[in-house]
Design an enzyme around this catalytic site. Sequence first.
Site, PDB file in Angstrom:
ATOM      1  N   ASN A 156      -3.094  -4.272   6.009  1.00 10.63           N
ATOM      2  CA  ASN A 156      -1.491  -4.521   6.961  1.00 10.63           C
ATOM      3  C   ASN A 156      -1.700  -3.638   8.474  1.00 10.63           C
ATOM      4  O   ASN A 156      -0.795  -4.008   8.938  1.00 10.63           O
ATOM      5  CB  ASN A 156      -0.215  -3.980   6.150  1.00 10.63           C
ATOM      6  N   CYS A 331       5.225   2.447   9.664  1.00 13.46           N
ATOM      7  CA  CYS A 331       5.009   1.175   8.934  1.00 13.46           C
ATOM      8  C   CYS A 331       5.593   0.849   7.630  1.00 13.46           C
ATOM      9  O   CYS A 331       5.522  -0.117   7.139  1.00 13.46           O
ATOM     10  CB  CYS A 331       3.316   1.496   8.189  1.00 13.46           C
TER      11      CYS A 331
HETATM   12  C1  LIG Z   1       3.942  -7.505   3.864  1.00 17.82           C
HETATM   13  C2  LIG Z   1       3.097  -7.181   2.932  1.00 17.82           C
HETATM   14  C3  LIG Z   1       3.719  -6.460   1.437  1.00 17.82           C
HETATM   15  C4  LIG Z   1       4.970  -7.303   1.139  1.00 17.82           C
HETATM   16  O1  LIG Z   1       5.306  -8.356   0.976  1.00 17.82           O
HETATM   17  P1  LIG Z   1       6.662  -9.127   0.438  1.00 17.82           P
HETATM   18  O2  LIG Z   1       7.141 -10.367   1.378  1.00 17.82           O
HETATM   19  O3  LIG Z   1       7.739  -8.561   2.398  1.00 17.82           O
HETATM   20  O4  LIG Z   1       7.735  -8.586  -0.443  1.00 17.82           O
HETATM   21  C5  LIG Z   1       2.598  -6.526   0.736  1.00 17.82           C
HETATM   22  N1  LIG Z   1       1.603  -6.023   0.883  1.00 17.82           N
HETATM   23  C6  LIG Z   1       0.637  -6.022   2.227  1.00 17.82           C
HETATM   24  C7  LIG Z   1      -1.018  -5.990   1.986  1.00 17.82           C
HETATM   25  C8  LIG Z   1       1.913  -6.885   3.364  1.00 17.82           C
HETATM   26  O5  LIG Z   1       1.062  -6.717   3.966  1.00 17.82           O
END
Ligand SMILES: *Cc1c(COP(=O)(O)O)cnc(C)c1O
Length: 394
Positions: A156, A331
């Site tokens: 991410n 982040c």
């Molecule tokens: C955004 C994200 C999450 C969290 O997801 P939510 O639906 O906001 O709980 C988990 N892992 C990664 C890699 C993400 O980008």
Amino acid sequence: MQRPSRPIYLDCHATTPVDPQVLEAMLPFFTKHFGNPASVGHLYGWEAEAAVQRSRELIATGINATPDEIVFTSGATEANNLAIKGVAEAYFSKGRHIVTMQTEHSAVLDPCRYLESLGFEVTYLSVSQDGLLSVEALERSLREDTILVSVMAANNEIGVLQPLADIGQCCHDRGILFHTDAAQAIGKIDLDVKAQNIDLLSLTAHKIYGPKGIGALYVRQRQPRVTLAPQLHGGGHERGRRSGTLYSPQIVGLSKALELAWAHQTSEQAQIQAMRDRLWHTLQNVPGIRLNGHLTQRLANNLNISVDGVDGQALVLGLKNVVALSSGAACSSSSTAPSHVLKALGHSDSLAYASLRFGIGRFNTLAEIDTVAQACRQIIMALQSTAIGPKSIS
Ligand SMILES: *Cc1c(COP(=O)(O)O)cnc(C)c1O
């Protein structure tokens, strides 16, 4: 050049706007078709259940799974928690060792740390300077008592794509379960749970133009059948794997978002990559700029750069009226610590702070990218000249 009234949004790894077509698909399920999908005795329940079932089929088909293998959750955080804690609790008599990676999202790292407090052992594998996991290093870390490997599909922060099929094969050969957090990857790269030997896969809607608060966990039911200890107990929804009334409008939104993303995946990703490449082309020859993460093994919409010799806070402040993006400090919510992902690449704290993450999306335009690229160039070069000049910016 006209300054936009609101900054240009380039933070699509944090979240994305809901696509109008997604919203339109959801609306009737708030008002007209509002029934509880678990109400088996009347039309209102049947309508809602039919929509949920269609969504389940669509999502399952898109990752080469079957509808009974999809468990709806509130998002990827919950899906990761259910996968990791659910497997740990169900398989602890078989072994108590889990393998993951230092660059995982906190929604994987924190459940692992929690399990360590309960007596599990977790190996946090390091990555190479370009953010890739070595499958050989993974193989060496596996033990007789390893029950689960959790490696994200796409990062991410730096967008790096891990070699899922190789990791899956490695786990499958040893009878170890393989979980992947695909929150950033789904709808952007091809995912096939059979071909890639994935046993559990987390996804979420709000990173792909769907609503916040809905996601799913794929849980393999055949060869092998994965059992999970539920983390929410109640009415026994989702075959006992996750209780709670199904949030039908959100589920419809999730499947519509995926349907759109998958229908246009190739052309959309190519278009977004052209914008990303143009941004990098403008920035790459600014002195002191370096790319974080592998050049090609990465999401088409991601660019992450660090700038040598520039104060991270000044950089973010200088850009905030032009572009909405994340820096190497922001982040995780309310955290000002340097990014653990950039630290895992070997960066110093100050270089990690002086980093920018660009996440380009469906609704961005080339003109916006050019505006942002020019503004970044100017601000970085201005900060560099003040940093070495007589008037320091402290
Ligand atoms: C955004 C994200 C999450 C969290 O997801 P939510 O639906 O906001 O709980 C988990 N892992 C990664 C890699 C993400 O980008």
